[in-house]
Every structure is written in C-alpha cells, then in structure tokens.
Scaffold this motif. Structure first.
Motif, PDB file in Angstrom:
ATOM      1  N   ALA A  26      32.820 -43.130 -26.720  1.00  0.00           N
ATOM      2  CA  ALA A  26      34.061 -42.751 -26.038  1.00  0.00           C
ATOM      3  C   ALA A  26      34.898 -41.812 -26.895  1.00  0.00           C
ATOM      4  O   ALA A  26      35.449 -40.816 -26.400  1.00  0.00           O
ATOM      5  N   ILE A  27      35.001 -42.107 -28.187  1.00  0.00           N
ATOM      6  CA  ILE A  27      35.803 -41.262 -29.080  1.00  0.00           C
ATOM      7  C   ILE A  27      35.137 -39.901 -29.270  1.00  0.00           C
ATOM      8  O   ILE A  27      35.809 -38.865 -29.260  1.00  0.00           O
ATOM      9  N   ALA A  28      33.815 -39.891 -29.446  1.00  0.00           N
ATOM     10  CA  ALA A  28      33.101 -38.617 -29.606  1.00  0.00           C
ATOM     11  C   ALA A  28      33.213 -37.766 -28.355  1.00  0.00           C
ATOM     12  O   ALA A  28      33.362 -36.540 -28.435  1.00  0.00           O
ATOM     13  N   ALA A  29      33.149 -38.398 -27.169  1.00  0.00           N
ATOM     14  CA  ALA A  29      33.252 -37.661 -25.909  1.00  0.00           C
ATOM     15  C   ALA A  29      34.587 -36.938 -25.796  1.00  0.00           C
ATOM     16  O   ALA A  29      34.654 -35.790 -25.336  1.00  0.00           O
ATOM     17  N   CYS A  73      31.857 -30.844 -32.897  1.00  0.00           N
ATOM     18  CA  CYS A  73      30.996 -30.365 -31.802  1.00  0.00           C
ATOM     19  C   CYS A  73      31.815 -29.583 -30.785  1.00  0.00           C
ATOM     20  O   CYS A  73      31.365 -28.546 -30.271  1.00  0.00           O
ATOM     21  N   GLY A  74      33.025 -30.075 -30.482  1.00  0.00           N
ATOM     22  CA  GLY A  74      33.904 -29.357 -29.559  1.00  0.00           C
ATOM     23  C   GLY A  74      34.264 -27.979 -30.083  1.00  0.00           C
ATOM     24  O   GLY A  74      34.276 -26.996 -29.330  1.00  0.00           O
ATOM     25  N   TYR A  75      34.541 -27.908 -31.380  1.00  0.00           N
ATOM     26  CA  TYR A  75      34.844 -26.619 -32.020  1.00  0.00           C
ATOM     27  C   TYR A  75      33.650 -25.668 -31.887  1.00  0.00           C
ATOM     28  O   TYR A  75      33.806 -24.495 -31.535  1.00  0.00           O
ATOM     29  N   CYS A  81      30.185 -20.820 -27.044  1.00  0.00           N
ATOM     30  CA  CYS A  81      29.944 -20.824 -25.595  1.00  0.00           C
ATOM     31  C   CYS A  81      31.128 -20.320 -24.779  1.00  0.00           C
ATOM     32  O   CYS A  81      31.247 -20.646 -23.592  1.00  0.00           O
ATOM     33  N   GLU A  82      32.020 -19.556 -25.390  1.00  0.00           N
ATOM     34  CA  GLU A  82      33.198 -19.062 -24.683  1.00  0.00           C
ATOM     35  C   GLU A  82      32.814 -18.292 -23.426  1.00  0.00           C
ATOM     36  O   GLU A  82      33.365 -18.521 -22.339  1.00  0.00           O
ATOM     37  N   HIS A  83      31.853 -17.367 -23.534  1.00  0.00           N
ATOM     38  CA  HIS A  83      31.480 -16.530 -22.394  1.00  0.00           C
ATOM     39  C   HIS A  83      30.859 -17.365 -21.278  1.00  0.00           C
ATOM     40  O   HIS A  83      31.092 -17.104 -20.088  1.00  0.00           O
ATOM     41  N   MET A  84      30.060 -18.368 -21.645  1.00  0.00           N
ATOM     42  CA  MET A  84      29.461 -19.238 -20.632  1.00  0.00           C
ATOM     43  C   MET A  84      30.524 -20.055 -19.908  1.00  0.00           C
ATOM     44  O   MET A  84      30.459 -20.245 -18.679  1.00  0.00           O
ATOM     45  N   LEU A  85      31.531 -20.538 -20.647  1.00  0.00           N
ATOM     46  CA  LEU A  85      32.603 -21.306 -20.041  1.00  0.00           C
ATOM     47  C   LEU A  85      33.375 -20.473 -19.031  1.00  0.00           C
ATOM     48  O   LEU A  85      33.771 -20.969 -17.968  1.00  0.00           O
ATOM     49  N   PRO A 125      39.960 -29.137 -29.995  1.00  0.00           N
ATOM     50  CA  PRO A 125      38.789 -28.640 -30.736  1.00  0.00           C
ATOM     51  C   PRO A 125      38.125 -27.455 -30.046  1.00  0.00           C
ATOM     52  O   PRO A 125      37.747 -26.479 -30.707  1.00  0.00           O
ATOM     53  N   LEU A 126      37.985 -27.521 -28.712  1.00  0.00           N
ATOM     54  CA  LEU A 126      37.456 -26.379 -27.957  1.00  0.00           C
ATOM     55  C   LEU A 126      38.330 -25.154 -28.159  1.00  0.00           C
ATOM     56  O   LEU A 126      37.831 -24.045 -28.364  1.00  0.00           O
ATOM     57  N   ALA A 127      39.654 -25.378 -28.079  1.00  0.00           N
ATOM     58  CA  ALA A 127      40.597 -24.267 -28.236  1.00  0.00           C
ATOM     59  C   ALA A 127      40.483 -23.622 -29.609  1.00  0.00           C
ATOM     60  O   ALA A 127      40.558 -22.398 -29.740  1.00  0.00           O
TER      61      ALA A 127
END
Length: 201
Positions: A26-29, A73-75, A81-85, A125-127
């Motif tokens: 859950a935390i990793a997700a 992993c989010g980073y 994968c910015e272009h895919m997103l 992290p994605l940001a």
C-alpha cells in the motif's frame, strides 16, 4: 478520535490477515501515484504495535523502505515516461507545466511538504521526475521526507495512543490556541526553509 477508532476497526482485520506485506504494498503504491490507504495502515499498525500485536521496529523498516522505493519508482516513471503519460492522456500538458513550476519554486521543500498533503503526496515523486529534478536533489528530499513521515505516522501513534484521552482533553480546552501555534510554526519553518534553499541555489 472517532475517525481513528473507525480506522482501527476497519483496518485491523486486514493487517492481522496480510500483515507487513499489505503495509509494504500500500505504501509503495502511493509512491508511484496509485491511491492506496498506506498512511492509514501505517497509523493503525503503529497503534497495534503499542498493543503488542505487531513489531514497531519492523513496521518502521517496512514503511520507510517501501515509501523510499515507491517514491523512487515514481520519480523514474515521471522522468522516463513523460511523453507516454501525455500520449495516453493520463496527464495533461497543463499539469506538467504546474509540476515544473512547483519543483522550480520549492525544490526539496516541496517533497517535504507533500508528504503531509493527500493527493499531492502520491503525485509528487512523478512530478519530480517530470520536472527533471536532479536525482541527487530528489534523493536528499526523498530521504528526509520519508524519515519525517515515518516518525509522524509510524512512531508517534504508538507512543501517543495510550495518552489520547489527556491529549484530547487538552486539545478541546485549547483548540484555537493549539492550531494557531502549530500552524504558525509550520508556516514559519516552511518560509525559512524556502528562503534558505533559494539563497543557496
């Protein structure tokens, strides 16, 4: 207080059945942007540790490592994968522009603040990856953010749960003063940190 009791009632059976594996997943997700009750599970696990039903050192280890790896992993996903997103309409160009602006403005402090804001916590992290934050800078911010988060939601509940009645009594008597002081200290700390960070850039 009622919300804590509801959390304990709802999540305790899950932790009894799936234990540390559920906590880790859950935390990793959350670290890769997937909504999950990681923080709630951590609080309940900490309380169960205070009751002798789980191991606090193991909870801290599992929560800290899962948060750190999930955020990393989010980073990486945001970085690679910015272009895919964008192509799959999972994220808009406007959101990406906001990510760049936020990271450029706050840097590491953005990571620290985001751990305490639902929604932003999962996306930060994605940001950071999308905004091309240098990995060393992300590593420092991620490490500090995870440590503070685990202390707040993994360690503190275990030691404060038994004192909940006296804490609630104090809070009800001095709620306005308490929130004024806490909010003021948080804002002052954030302001000082941002100013120092901007001067050192």
């Amino acid at each position: 207080m009622l919300s804590i009791e509801h959390l304990i009632t709802d999540l305790t059976p899950l932790l009894h059945q799936y234990g540390y594996l559920l906590l880790a997943l859950a935390i990793a997700a959350e670290g890769v942007g997937i909504p999950a009750p990681g923080q709630s599970l951590l609080v309940v696990a900490s309380i169960l540790a205070s009751l002798g039903e789980m191991s606090l050192p193991l909870i801290i280890t599992v929560a800290g490592s899962s948060a750190f790896l999930g955020n990393t992993c989010g980073y990486w996903i945001g970085l690679q994968c910015e272009h895919m997103l964008i192509r799959k309409n999972w994220i808009s160009q406007k959101t990406i522009d906001k990510c760049h602006l936020f990271i450029e403005s706050y840097g590491i402090w953005g990571l620290l603040m985001s751990r305490y804001i639902e929604g932003l916590k999962q996306l930060m992290p994605l940001a950071c990856g999308i905004a091309k934050m240098p990995f060393k800078e992300f590593l420092v911010g991620n490490t500090l953010a995870v440590i503070l988060w685990v202390i707040t939601f993994g360690v503190a509940p275990a030691y404060l749960y038994d004192k909940r009645e006296s804490l609630l009594s104090f809070y009800h008597h001095y709620a306005v003063v308490t929130w004024f002081i806490v909010t003021g200290l948080i804002m002052l700390g954030i302001f000082i940190g941002i100013r120092r960070y901007q001067k050192n850039r």
